[in-house]
Design a protein around this motif. Structure first.
Motif, PDB file in Angstrom:
ATOM      1  N   ASN A  49      -9.650   4.506   5.820  1.00 19.71           N
ATOM      2  CA  ASN A  49     -10.095   4.792   4.468  1.00 19.71           C
ATOM      3  C   ASN A  49     -10.042   6.288   4.192  1.00 19.71           C
ATOM      4  O   ASN A  49     -10.133   7.102   5.111  1.00 19.71           O
ATOM      5  CB  ASN A  49     -11.533   4.303   4.256  1.00 19.71           C
ATOM      6  CG  ASN A  49     -11.687   2.826   4.527  1.00 19.71           C
ATOM      7  OD1 ASN A  49     -10.797   2.036   4.204  1.00 19.71           O
ATOM      8  ND2 ASN A  49     -12.801   2.437   5.118  1.00 19.71           N
ATOM      9  N   CYS A  69      -2.112   0.435  12.302  1.00 23.56           N
ATOM     10  CA  CYS A  69      -2.985  -0.491  11.569  1.00 23.56           C
ATOM     11  C   CYS A  69      -4.385  -0.308  12.125  1.00 23.56           C
ATOM     12  O   CYS A  69      -4.777  -0.958  13.097  1.00 23.56           O
ATOM     13  CB  CYS A  69      -2.493  -1.927  11.756  1.00 23.56           C
ATOM     14  SG  CYS A  69      -3.484  -3.173  10.904  1.00 23.56           S
ATOM     15  N   GLY A 104      -7.430  -0.553   7.425  1.00 21.87           N
ATOM     16  CA  GLY A 104      -6.190  -1.322   7.497  1.00 21.87           C
ATOM     17  C   GLY A 104      -6.311  -2.527   8.406  1.00 21.87           C
ATOM     18  O   GLY A 104      -5.841  -3.622   8.081  1.00 21.87           O
ATOM     19  N   GLY A 159       2.540  -2.085   4.200  1.00 19.81           N
ATOM     20  CA  GLY A 159       2.435  -0.674   3.891  1.00 19.81           C
ATOM     21  C   GLY A 159       3.785  -0.046   3.633  1.00 19.81           C
ATOM     22  O   GLY A 159       4.806  -0.490   4.164  1.00 19.81           O
ATOM     23  N   ASN A 211      -1.013   5.544   4.180  1.00 14.47           N
ATOM     24  CA  ASN A 211      -1.513   4.437   3.352  1.00 14.47           C
ATOM     25  C   ASN A 211      -3.021   4.228   3.460  1.00 14.47           C
ATOM     26  O   ASN A 211      -3.519   3.110   3.247  1.00 14.47           O
ATOM     27  CB  ASN A 211      -0.768   3.137   3.672  1.00 14.47           C
ATOM     28  CG  ASN A 211       0.723   3.279   3.489  1.00 14.47           C
ATOM     29  OD1 ASN A 211       1.196   3.890   2.541  1.00 14.47           O
ATOM     30  ND2 ASN A 211       1.500   2.734   4.419  1.00 14.47           N
ATOM     31  N   ALA A 212      -3.752   5.285   3.794  1.00 18.56           N
ATOM     32  CA  ALA A 212      -5.213   5.186   3.846  1.00 18.56           C
ATOM     33  C   ALA A 212      -5.739   4.733   2.485  1.00 18.56           C
ATOM     34  O   ALA A 212      -5.296   5.208   1.437  1.00 18.56           O
ATOM     35  CB  ALA A 212      -5.823   6.527   4.233  1.00 18.56           C
ATOM     36  N   PHE A 213      -6.710   3.830   2.506  1.00 21.48           N
ATOM     37  CA  PHE A 213      -7.215   3.233   1.277  1.00 21.48           C
ATOM     38  C   PHE A 213      -8.168   4.180   0.540  1.00 21.48           C
ATOM     39  O   PHE A 213      -9.075   4.769   1.136  1.00 21.48           O
ATOM     40  CB  PHE A 213      -7.964   1.939   1.575  1.00 21.48           C
ATOM     41  CG  PHE A 213      -7.111   0.857   2.169  1.00 21.48           C
ATOM     42  CD1 PHE A 213      -5.839   0.611   1.693  1.00 21.48           C
ATOM     43  CD2 PHE A 213      -7.592   0.075   3.220  1.00 21.48           C
ATOM     44  CE1 PHE A 213      -5.055  -0.388   2.232  1.00 21.48           C
ATOM     45  CE2 PHE A 213      -6.823  -0.925   3.768  1.00 21.48           C
ATOM     46  CZ  PHE A 213      -5.548  -1.159   3.283  1.00 21.48           C
ATOM     47  N   PHE A 250       0.868  -1.175   0.000  1.00 22.53           N
ATOM     48  CA  PHE A 250       0.000   0.000   0.000  1.00 22.53           C
ATOM     49  C   PHE A 250       0.910   1.232   0.000  1.00 22.53           C
ATOM     50  O   PHE A 250       1.666   1.446   0.943  1.00 22.53           O
ATOM     51  CB  PHE A 250      -0.908  -0.002   1.222  1.00 22.53           C
ATOM     52  CG  PHE A 250      -1.601  -1.322   1.451  1.00 22.53           C
ATOM     53  CD1 PHE A 250      -2.272  -1.956   0.422  1.00 22.53           C
ATOM     54  CD2 PHE A 250      -1.557  -1.939   2.691  1.00 22.53           C
ATOM     55  CE1 PHE A 250      -2.898  -3.174   0.622  1.00 22.53           C
ATOM     56  CE2 PHE A 250      -2.175  -3.157   2.910  1.00 22.53           C
ATOM     57  CZ  PHE A 250      -2.846  -3.781   1.878  1.00 22.53           C
ATOM     58  N   ALA A 292      -1.855   0.517   7.213  1.00 25.35           N
ATOM     59  CA  ALA A 292      -2.853   1.374   6.571  1.00 25.35           C
ATOM     60  C   ALA A 292      -3.697   2.006   7.659  1.00 25.35           C
ATOM     61  O   ALA A 292      -4.108   1.340   8.610  1.00 25.35           O
ATOM     62  CB  ALA A 292      -3.728   0.593   5.599  1.00 25.35           C
TER      63      ALA A 292
END
Length: 259
Positions: A66, A105, A109, A56, A26-28, A19, A63
């Motif tokens: 979001n 995390c 994540g 990540g 590393n937010a989705f 990610f 992560a």
């Protein structure tokens, strides 16, 4: 490092997924989820791949949840269901899946990590769903149940009801982590070598058995989608998003509702 937000490499029966949004811990994003969904659908048909490692970039986070703006651009409850389908795809993969965690995390994540078979982490890693302190939303029931399966019900209740994060030592003590290590890369290499040397037949049969029981126990109750829709259209989530975008601490409760 590449500008791509999802880096996928394959070598010697191992797929590594990184990610790659270190500037956002590393937010989705929805695009990252869509790429992961396609990847998992492909891996489900790949007997030549034995191990999938997820990690990540940046050394500060696996992560961190979001990207909040994605919830504002779509039906949030439907988006949660779509993410749930992706997580089910990860959970059902025939390969052995490993979450290699270095740092924060949380949120999405943690949902990804708890849908992996094995989790290893560095001592500084932290885990949780701090949404009661931040966004005022709720998780879908299967994600809550999966967290409880990994961390146990008491810790899951604590992390969700208070927003507190759990450190790596405690996560290891309750069995949510199989290893805490200062040498994450070395531990991944050793673990992958063990998996590759073991029987794929045993691994796949065992995963089917364990997953069948988990899916039966972790099914969403009938009220779940309606409840999520109410949460995502309610005042607490609206206040959480407002405060997040304004970089302020949210004010949940009566003070918000009196405006």
């Amino acid at each position: 490092m590449s500008d791509s937000e999802l880096l996928v490499t394959s070598a010697d029966g191992v797929v590594t997924v990184v990610f790659n949004r270190p500037h956002r811990h590393n937010a989705f994003t929805k695009a990252m989820y869509a790429e992961m969904r396609g990847l998992f659908e492909d891996l489900a048909t790949r007997p030549d791949i034995r191990v999938v490692v997820l990690r990540g970039a940046g050394g500060r986070a696996f992560a961190a949840g979001n990207e909040i703006s994605d919830f504002l651009e779509t039906d949030a409850a439907q988006y949660e269901r779509w993410i749930g389908e992706l997580l089910n795809g990860l959970f059902a993969l025939p390969q052995v899946t490993i979450a290699a965690i270095d740092g924060v995390c949380v949120g999405g994540g943690l949902a990804v990590a708890t849908h992996c078979d094995i989790r290893i982490a560095t001592p500084e890693s932290r885990f949780g769903y701090p949404i009661a302190k931040t966004l005022g939303n709720a998780l879908s029931a299967p994600i809550v149940h999966r967290c409880a399966a990994a961390f146990g019900e008491p810790i899951t209740r604590s992390m969700l009801l208070t927003g507190r994060l759990v450190d790596a030592e405690r996560a290891y003590c309750v069995g949510a982590l199989s290893e805490v290590t200062e040498d994450l890369n070395g531990s991944i290499d050793a673990l992958v070598a063990e998996v590759i040397a073991a029987s794929a037949t045993t691994q796949q049969a065992t995963k089917r058995q364990i997953n069948a029981r988990a899916l039966e126990q972790e099914a969403a109750p009938d009220f779940d989608e309606a409840m999520l829709r109410e949460v995502y259209t309610g005042p607490d989530f609206n206040e959480g998003v407002r405060a997040f975008l304004a970089k302020e601490k949210p004010k949940f409760g009566a003070d918000v509702r009196q405006d």
